[in-house]
Motif scaffolding. Structure first.
Motif, short mmCIF file in Angstrom:
data_model
loop_
_atom_site.label_atom_id
_atom_site.label_comp_id
_atom_site.label_asym_id
_atom_site.label_seq_id
_atom_site.Cartn_x
_atom_site.Cartn_y
_atom_site.Cartn_z
N ILE A 18 0.85 -1.19 0.00
CA ILE A 18 0.00 0.00 0.00
C ILE A 18 0.89 1.24 0.00
CG2 ILE A 18 -1.78 1.26 1.26
CD1 ILE A 18 -2.57 -1.52 2.43
N ILE A 19 0.66 2.10 -0.97
CA ILE A 19 1.52 3.27 -1.14
C ILE A 19 0.69 4.53 -1.11
CG2 ILE A 19 3.14 4.41 -2.68
CD1 ILE A 19 3.70 1.71 -3.92
N ASP A 20 1.16 5.53 -0.39
CA ASP A 20 0.47 6.82 -0.40
C ASP A 20 1.08 7.68 -1.49
OD1 ASP A 20 -0.84 9.10 0.03
OD2 ASP A 20 -0.31 9.33 2.14
N ARG A 21 0.31 7.90 -2.54
CA ARG A 21 0.82 8.67 -3.67
C ARG A 21 0.38 10.13 -3.62
NH1 ARG A 21 4.78 6.22 -6.01
NH2 ARG A 21 4.31 4.21 -6.92
N ARG A 22 -0.37 10.48 -2.58
CA ARG A 22 -0.99 11.80 -2.62
C ARG A 22 0.04 12.92 -2.59
NH1 ARG A 22 -4.92 10.98 2.19
NH2 ARG A 22 -3.01 9.98 2.90
N LEU A 23 1.21 12.57 -2.06
CA LEU A 23 2.23 13.62 -1.95
C LEU A 23 2.95 13.81 -3.29
CD1 LEU A 23 3.49 12.42 1.49
CD2 LEU A 23 1.87 14.24 1.00
N ASN A 24 2.75 12.86 -4.18
CA ASN A 24 3.38 13.00 -5.50
C ASN A 24 2.75 14.14 -6.26
OD1 ASN A 24 4.51 10.64 -4.74
ND2 ASN A 24 4.42 9.75 -6.79
N GLY A 25 3.36 14.45 -7.36
CA GLY A 25 2.84 15.55 -8.17
C GLY A 25 1.40 15.30 -8.55
N LYS A 26 0.64 16.39 -8.50
CA LYS A 26 -0.75 16.30 -8.90
C LYS A 26 -0.84 16.46 -10.41
CE LYS A 26 -3.69 18.18 -5.34
NZ LYS A 26 -3.28 19.14 -4.37
N HIS A 27 0.15 17.14 -10.94
CA HIS A 27 -0.08 17.65 -12.30
C HIS A 27 0.63 16.84 -13.34
CE1 HIS A 27 -2.08 20.85 -10.31
NE2 HIS A 27 -1.01 21.09 -9.59
N LYS A 28 0.40 15.54 -13.29
CA LYS A 28 1.01 14.67 -14.27
C LYS A 28 0.57 15.08 -15.67
CE LYS A 28 0.73 10.00 -14.10
NZ LYS A 28 0.53 8.71 -13.44
N SER A 29 -0.63 15.60 -15.76
CA SER A 29 -1.16 15.93 -17.09
C SER A 29 -0.80 17.32 -17.55
CB SER A 29 -2.69 15.80 -17.08
OG SER A 29 -3.06 14.52 -16.74
N SER A 30 -0.08 18.07 -16.72
CA SER A 30 0.08 19.48 -17.08
C SER A 30 0.86 19.66 -18.38
CB SER A 30 0.72 20.26 -15.94
OG SER A 30 2.00 19.76 -15.70
N VAL A 31 1.83 18.79 -18.62
CA VAL A 31 2.59 18.91 -19.88
C VAL A 31 1.65 18.68 -21.05
CG1 VAL A 31 4.45 18.00 -21.29
CG2 VAL A 31 4.74 18.19 -18.82
N ASN A 32 0.84 17.62 -20.94
CA ASN A 32 -0.08 17.31 -22.03
C ASN A 32 -1.10 18.42 -22.22
OD1 ASN A 32 1.09 14.84 -22.57
ND2 ASN A 32 -0.11 13.80 -21.00
N ARG A 33 -1.49 19.02 -21.10
CA ARG A 33 -2.45 20.11 -21.15
C ARG A 33 -1.84 21.29 -21.91
NH1 ARG A 33 -3.98 24.24 -18.09
NH2 ARG A 33 -6.20 24.67 -17.94
N GLN A 34 -0.58 21.58 -21.57
CA GLN A 34 0.11 22.67 -22.25
C GLN A 34 0.22 22.38 -23.75
OE1 GLN A 34 0.73 25.56 -21.30
NE2 GLN A 34 0.08 25.11 -19.21
N ARG A 35 0.49 21.13 -24.08
CA ARG A 35 0.59 20.75 -25.49
C ARG A 35 -0.73 21.03 -26.20
NH1 ARG A 35 4.88 16.77 -26.15
NH2 ARG A 35 6.53 17.83 -25.02
N PHE A 36 -1.80 20.70 -25.50
CA PHE A 36 -3.12 20.92 -26.08
C PHE A 36 -3.35 22.41 -26.31
CE2 PHE A 36 -7.62 21.85 -25.71
CZ PHE A 36 -8.15 20.96 -26.63
N LEU A 37 -3.03 23.22 -25.30
CA LEU A 37 -3.23 24.66 -25.41
C LEU A 37 -2.39 25.22 -26.57
CD1 LEU A 37 -3.28 25.91 -21.70
CD2 LEU A 37 -5.18 25.23 -23.15
N ARG A 38 -1.19 24.68 -26.71
CA ARG A 38 -0.33 25.18 -27.76
C ARG A 38 -0.91 24.86 -29.13
NH1 ARG A 38 5.35 22.83 -29.03
NH2 ARG A 38 3.83 21.50 -30.04
N ARG A 39 -1.43 23.67 -29.23
CA ARG A 39 -1.95 23.23 -30.51
C ARG A 39 -3.18 24.03 -30.93
NH1 ARG A 39 -1.51 18.08 -33.33
NH2 ARG A 39 -3.32 17.82 -34.69
N TYR A 40 -3.98 24.40 -29.95
CA TYR A 40 -5.22 25.12 -30.28
C TYR A 40 -5.14 26.59 -29.93
CZ TYR A 40 -6.87 20.69 -31.65
OH TYR A 40 -6.98 19.51 -32.32
N LYS A 41 -3.93 27.11 -30.03
CA LYS A 41 -3.66 28.49 -29.69
C LYS A 41 -4.60 29.46 -30.40
CE LYS A 41 0.70 30.66 -28.83
NZ LYS A 41 2.10 30.37 -29.02
N THR A 42 -4.79 29.25 -31.69
CA THR A 42 -5.59 30.23 -32.43
C THR A 42 -7.01 30.30 -31.89
OG1 THR A 42 -5.83 28.48 -34.03
CG2 THR A 42 -4.36 30.30 -34.62
N HIS A 43 -7.58 29.13 -31.58
CA HIS A 43 -8.92 29.11 -31.01
C HIS A 43 -8.95 29.86 -29.68
CE1 HIS A 43 -9.41 25.58 -33.66
NE2 HIS A 43 -10.67 25.97 -33.70
#
Lengths: 510, 425
Positions: free
Chosen positions: B4-29
């Protein structure tokens, strides 16, 4: 009175825990208790790794398609935003289980859940799904649970290195094209070599050379109008037989790809291969996990380890999971795999223990046999399509009140073909099984020929199934195929011997 | 076997890079949405994110699949009255198999992909529009300076913040409580001893006396063994950060609303005012905004009216300057307020009014001002007002700037001047 009190006291002392909140200690106690019951039923599992996470991390997990780690790509960002938005709008209470087919098998518990819910997820994921991953033949054949995590680490690093070397844009374009063809990057019949991150790493450079060599061999014949190609050679078709694994074909034979691009195709292929069994066993897998969480949780109750309140709360949650809205309900969105799967395993158990005359007639092999053996046999040796074909009973068809429709585009009506009655059972069962047949759900598209002596035009052939045409995305996907192939691509839609439609992708529309 | 491992202290924002990629791709919108948001929001309303909508077809990832047509087959649950052979007429829309649409529960259709961007991201897009260099954008988003303020006593902190008096007081209270029962016993034993000792020597029970004395000794030792100071007793001074109150500022927005000013021109002006507002927000705790619009006469108005009401008529700039002067006199004495002015116009002015403006500016206004900026948004040649202001600019380099703007990116140099000056340095 006195005895009653005593009984109460003794029952109380057996309880695993007091209060609704979870603690690490309690999770351990419950996991041990559930594991013990699972062992009594002989469930064979990988070791478990239970991870406590916050709801935000759960969204991350969802967005990464249940992968503990993956390479970076905008489409995962899109999924994350989608999950986040739905969650914010309360459209979706985060489902409480994501479980990863690996060894150790990784399951996530959300910190917001109470102890009952945590126990339910442990039963469902850590003992249900886990034993399915370990037992079902498709997973045994196609995935290597011990190697996947290492491979993901390798893939993530490889993609990152490519981004640094060749730029994010370049890598993204290649991955976009791979994703568009992901469902056509699977070997359906040939067992792939086991994954090994170590080997992959070592072989990357070696493979780059070999791949290039293969490609060079194929294109050694420089197209030239002056050179006379002997007829005997012209007759040799390439590929010698149609290729259904489009990504594999591109990885091996696309003339202009750079070695790193071939490697990216390979990574996406490996992912597709890894998920392939999951796409074919949704009903069986969810059904199995649901059947076992139901059995194990009741086991806790029967042993007096949990309170009445606990089990009532569990039943409420369970009922929601296995609800099947009817076709005319606003909540209907097709057959709920949890509902159908759970009903089928429960029904198999019933046929084993208390068969009716009808059951004996329909299922002579299993009526009256030990249920646990039969259930294990069913879990291990089938996929959704064959599982339904083999085990769906008339009783269940009546319970679900199933009916089959046929819809011919030419007609102004939809025809009811068969319903849950004597004359309909067999056909109805076949029709439902067909619905879960991947090769029926996805169009059959294969590489037909490549003009290796001329302009390198590649022809894809679509064999129509039930006269169904291709969707509106076809042209777009073809562009992606073109980007990887590098030369003109044609897609022909054939209905038997008749060419119905042709799609082109030429150099100027990429 | 389970780990049993407590992961809550790990980064929350695993998706933030992917999110940024998405924002970059749809910049014009996203840029388009941000632009609309800026146009429709008020100047002061920039400290929240924005909900962005993109048509689903634009972010769709294509895959091979079956289209409409051919022979469809499907099995549904919940039959009520159908018999085999029944024919159900199709709805006119020629709907296929149905049963996979997901219902939408609000005004947004399923055709739209909606997501939120944070305030920070929102501002990033705004600044990008204005082509602000990163360094500057960062400065604009910076929060004001903080000062540390005492805020009571807490149970944990760093040793350097230990509050000795409170800690010792706690320790004493704890010692009293922990040794209470022993002290009570000791008191009883001592009373007994005294009783014993007051008896005649002949009657004394020496043995009992000895045991009692020994007991008393043990109790005393036990009391002495109570820890003198425990981590539990420690108390620390608590400090919180508070934004440093700085002086107040007032920002005058002056704009020409005559018929020649198009909405587009006004929107460019609005960006300019927003930027100035953000700049001031960094420096001052309290900012008053005063909107003055003018054509042939000037008027103080609400922000809504300032940007969106339509007026026609000629242009007399000096009316606005006079009004500004009056407002300063009445409400914003220069010794208590930092006064900034920003004026936007397409350059139209009555010829003989420009000299009046210059005089007003130099004699009545500029000495009260921290900074005054004039932007002229026009593709045409300059007119008299520009030349008049040019003279003011030449004589008051430190507090007067004027720029000619044809597009958004031209706004930035004005701010470069502003940022290079450090009024409170």
């Amino acid at each position: 009175m006195h005895d009653l009190l005593k009984a109460k006291a003794s029952k109380k002392s057996k309880l695993l825990s007091e209060g609704a909140d979870w603690t690490f200690e309690k999770i351990q106690i419950y996991d041990e208790a559930i594991g013990k019951i699972a062992a009594e039923y002989g469930l064979d599992t990988y070791p478990n790794q239970i991870e406590i996470i916050s709801s935000e991390q759960m969204m991350d997990a969802y967005a990464s398609v249940g992968m503990p780690l993956g390479y970076h790509h905008w489409s995962y960002g899109k999924q994350f935003l989608n999950v986040e938005q739905n969650y914010k709008r309360g459209r979706m209470g985060l489902a409480y289980e994501i479980v990863i087919n690996s060894s150790p098998c990784i399951a996530y518990l959300m910190e917001e859940n109470n102890m009952m819910m945590q126990a339910l997820v442990i039963a469902h994921a850590c003992y249900g799904h886990n034993s399915f991953f370990k037992g079902n033949y498709l997973f045994k054949t196609w995935t290597d649970a011990t190697a996947i995590i290492d491979y993901l680490v390798f893939a993530k690093k490889y993609v990152q290195d490519c981004e640094e070397k060749y730029g994010i844009e370049e890598v993204e374009l290649t991955l976009d094209s791979c994703h568009a063809l992901m469902n056509f990057g699977v070997d359906r019949y040939q067992r792939p070599l086991p994954l090994s991150a170590e080997e992959e790493r070592n072989r990357v450079s070696e493979r780059e050379a070999i791949l290039q060599q293969q490609v060079n061999d194929l294109w050694r014949t420089v197209p030239s109008a002056l050179k006379i190609i002997p007829e005997s050679e012209k007759a040799l078709c390439f590929p010698s037989e149609p290729q259904e694994n489009l990504l594999y074909f591109l990885e091996k034979h696309a003339p202009l790809l750079k070695p790193w691009q071939r490697e990216l195709i390979r990574i996406v292929r490996k992912m597709a291969q890894y998920f392939y069994p999951q796409r074919q066993t949704q009903v069986m897998n969810e059904g199995w996990a649901t059947f076992w969480h139901y059995t194990l949780m009741n086991g806790l109750y029967d042993k007096g380890l949990v309170t009445d309140g606990f089990i009532l709360e569990f039943l409420q949650s369970h009922t929601n999971v296995v609800a099947q809205p009817e076709f005319d309900s606003p909540y209907y969105s097709g057959i709920n795999p949890y509902a159908l799967g759970f009903a089928m395993y429960t029904d198999i158990k019933r046929i084993c223990e208390e068969p009716t005359d009808e059951d004996k007639q329909w299922f002579p092999d299993i009526a009256g046999k030990p249920w646990l053996e039969v259930l294990n046999f069913a879990m291990k040796n089938f996929k959704d399509e064959s599982f339904i074909l083999q085990f769906l009973s008339p009783k269940l068809m009546r319970d679900f009140r199933l009916f089959g429709l046929e819809n011919n585009a030419m007609d102004s009506y939809v025809e009811v073909k068969e319903i849950h009655n004597e004359t309909g059972y067999r056909k109805l069962r076949e029709r439902l099984a067909q619905q879960y047949n991947l090769s029926h759900r996805e169009p059959n598209i294969q590489v037909q020929t490549v003009n290796i002596y001329g302009d390198r035009r590649l022809v894809l052939r679509h064999i129509m199934d039930s006269e169904r045409p291709l969707n509106d995305d076809t042209k777009e996907v073809l562009k992606h195929f073109h980007r990887l192939w590098g030369f003109d691509v044609t897609l022909e839609s054939w209905n038997h011997t008749e060419l119905m439609e042709t799609f082109y992708s030429k150099a100027d529309d990429v | 076997m389970s780990y049993i491992i407590d992961r809550r202290l790990n980064g929350k924002h695993k998706s933030s890079v992917n999110r940024q990629r998405f924002l970059r791709r749809y910049k014009t919108h996203i840029k388009k949405a941000v632009e609309e948001a800026v146009n429709s929001r008020s100047i002061q309303d920039l400290d929240r994110g924005e909900s962005i909508t993109i048509p689903r077809r634009d972010i769709h990832e294509p895959v091979f699949g079956h289209g409409q047509g051919g022979k469809g087959s499907v099995v549904h649950p919940g039959n009520k009255e159908f018999q085999s052979g029944d024919r159900i007429p199709k709805p006119q829309s020629g709907q296929g198999q149905g049963g996979n649409g997901s219902a939408s529960d609000s005004g947004e259709g399923d055709d739209d992909f909606v997501f939120q961007i944070s305030q920070e991201e929102f501002l990033d897009f705004v600044f990008e529009d204005l082509e602000l260099p990163n360094l500057l954008a960062k400065e604009l988003k910076e929060v004001v300076e903080y000062q540390i303020k005492r805020a009571g006593i807490v149970a944990d902190g760093t040793p350097s913040k230990m509050n000795i008096v409170r800690s010792m007081r706690n320790a004493q209270a704890r010692r009293l409580v922990m040794s209470a029962s022993s002290r009570k016993k000791l008191h009883e034993v001592e009373q007994e001893l005294i009783q014993l000792q007051t008896q005649e020597a002949i009657l004394r029970d020496r043995k009992k006396e000895a045991t009692l004395e020994q007991l008393a000794e043990e109790l005393k030792q036990k009391i002495a063994r109570t820890p003198f100071l425990d981590t539990y007793d420690l108390r620390y001074n608590h400090h919180i950060k508070e934004p440093k109150p700085s002086t107040q500022a007032v920002m005058f927005c002056v704009m020409d609303v005559s018929g020649s000013m198009t909405q587009e021109t006004k929107n460019i002006a609005k960006r300019f005012f927003i930027l100035l507002y953000l700049f001031l927000k960094r420096r001052y705790e309290k900012i008053d905004l005063v909107f003055i619009r003018h054509h042939t006469s000037a008027k103080e108005v609400s922000e809504e009216e300032f940007f969106y009401s339509r007026e026609t008529g000629g242009t007399i700039v000096s009316s606005a300057l006079k009004l500004m002067e009056n407002i300063i006199k009445e409400r914003y004495p220069a010794n208590a307020w930092n006064i900034y002015g920003a004026q936007a116009s397409d350059g139209d002015n009555w010829d003989d009014d420009s000299s009046t403006c210059m005089a007003l500016m130099e004699d009545k206004l500029i000495q009260h001002m921290q900074y005054y900026t004039y932007i002229e948004i026009t593709p045409r040649d300059h007119q008299s007002l520009w030349y008049a202001y040019e003279q003011v600019g030449a004589r008051h380099k430190a507090s007067f700037a004027l720029r000619h703007i044809t597009e958004l990116a031209d706004i930035y140099p004005v701010f470069r001047d502003l940022f290079q000056r450090r009024p409170h340095a």
